[in-house]
Write an enzyme that holds these catalytic residues in place. Sequence first.
Site, PDB file in Angstrom:
ATOM      1  CE  LYS A   1      -3.823   2.079   2.674  1.00 51.90           C
ATOM      2  NZ  LYS A   1      -4.721   1.912   3.828  1.00 51.90           N
TER       3      LYS A   1
ATOM      4  CB  SER B   1      -8.081   3.765   2.914  1.00 54.41           C
ATOM      5  OG  SER B   1      -7.254   3.128   3.866  1.00 54.41           O
TER       6      SER B   1
ATOM      7  CB  SER C   1      -8.398   0.812   5.678  1.00 54.11           C
ATOM      8  OG  SER C   1      -9.170   1.973   5.529  1.00 54.11           O
TER       9      SER C   1
HETATM   10  N1  GLN Z   1     -13.288   4.370   6.379  1.00 53.39           N
HETATM   11  C1  GLN Z   1     -12.623   4.835   7.547  1.00 53.39           C
HETATM   12  C2  GLN Z   1     -12.193   6.276   7.362  1.00 53.39           C
HETATM   13  O1  GLN Z   1     -12.501   6.819   6.364  1.00 53.39           O
HETATM   14  C3  GLN Z   1     -11.441   3.949   7.879  1.00 53.39           C
HETATM   15  C4  GLN Z   1     -10.250   4.209   7.050  1.00 53.39           C
HETATM   16  C5  GLN Z   1      -9.076   3.379   7.467  1.00 53.39           C
HETATM   17  O2  GLN Z   1      -9.210   2.377   8.156  1.00 53.39           O
HETATM   18  N2  GLN Z   1      -7.907   3.825   7.084  1.00 53.39           N
HETATM   19  O3  GLN Z   1     -11.568   6.851   8.190  1.00 53.39           O
END
Ligand code: GLN
Length: 508
Positions: A82, A157, A181
């Site tokens: 990532k 994400s 995420s």
């Molecule tokens: N969807 C969540 C956010 O927008 C989690 C994102 C994540 O785990 N990086 O913060």
Amino acid sequence: MTRDFSSLHHQSLTQLRAALDTKKISALELAEYFLVRAETNTDLNAFLHIDRDLTLAEARAADAQIASGNITALTGIPIAHKDIFVTQQWRTTAGSRMLENYVSPFDATVVEKLKTAGMVCLGKLNCDEFAMGSSNENSAFGAVKNPWDRSRIPGGSSGGSAAAVAAGLAPAATGTDTGGSLRQPAAMCGITAIKPTYGTVSRYGMVAFASSLDQGGPMAKSAEDCALLLDAMIGFDAKDSTSVATLDKYKTPISARLLTAFALTSRADASVSRPLAGVRIGVPQEFFGEGLSSEIAQAVDAALAEFEKLGAVRVEISLPRTSLSIPVYYVIAPAEASSNLSRFDGVRYGHRAAEYKNLADMIGKSRAEGLGAEVKRRILVGAYVLSHGYYDAYYLQAQKVRRLISQDFQEAFKKCDFIMGPVAPTTAWKMGEKSNDPVAMYLEDIYTLGVSLAGLPGMSVPCGFGHNGMPIGLQIMGNYFEEARMLAAAHQYQLATDWHTRSPEAFQ
Ligand code: GLN
């Protein structure tokens, strides 16, 4: 004679290991195979940076290691990271214009550990900007498409990671999970992922979003593959102040315990056909309420029935503050983000505006140009909840409720060994469907945020498909440091079912 490697992307890491060890394939050929798949499927937008010379050089080094006999379970196996993990050789953007041309002077600990284990880096994967998002539409470099249906989001994400593994562009990937995420994109792309206990995987070199929540972890096709990867990722790191001292629990590799973890229950009724005899699965009623799609409820129920066949028993539990996890998370995560992202000032890192009048103007313009809409929204919310007069009303309250949410989990774990439920209330939605409604997007995170706020381990395992052909994930939550048992339970489920072996038609 040219050798036929046509189905290597369907193989498990253990099968790839065997192919390397028996010289059916070299690390160089394996890297080349996945590079070609990544290069020919660019329309998914899963990869942000590929540099074949760098990858092939790592593969040659892996072949030399294999020839010397000094190998680990992962030597010569490709992985993609990532783009939130900093790398010395590939650019690291965190999905942001702000870092468009940033090259780190060091590798993240996770990257370094996997490299030391002999893994070959295929490149960097797209993600929501600074890991903020649930659909990967917040990347400054364009959305990632879901390999099961390119008109749909892959989740976020870590959407690039999930799409790359699901489409067989990489046999494994790293991801990070601040509020879901790793788990949610894994569920939406039909792959397996685990977010370990907070502190077990080093955050050093992971571009920070919300430091009390961020945690890296592996994404792959199966629990078995995730166990192999996690073994190489876990460990104390003096460079991360919240890193957990290496516990005895982690001294025997998790991957070596996949089949024994439950035989160790020493229950008389544990057997080959009932390996999970006596294991108690807590099912939180709050995870099956309003808003959950009925087909996900059915798929999760069928998965629970499968666990019962393996000997487990269901126990009703309650996580009464589940709905509060959304407001709590969306106060704490932005608060920490507003602080973490203050380093992007046009001076120390990244983008600097071309023209400006003075220092304040330079910082303002650089941030205005370099950061995307969702990131700005979070910085504003974060600065607001931390400001004088609102700190007590929002931030402090959220911290108190966070503690209560953790206590709810500990109450629940008195009655069960694992908690299981859905990962997300819906399957992958159409691109653009929720982009103009941030709150609708935040509500999608309801089932993953609790585990994050409590710092607990959670995983996602494929367990079915919706009427639209999109994958559904089962969430397995465990108590602190229970990764080995969670992966062992998931492995037993995957020995008995084949959801995790399905792959999208277009990427056979
Ligand atoms: N969807 C969540 C956010 O927008 C989690 C994102 C994540 O785990 N990086 O913060």
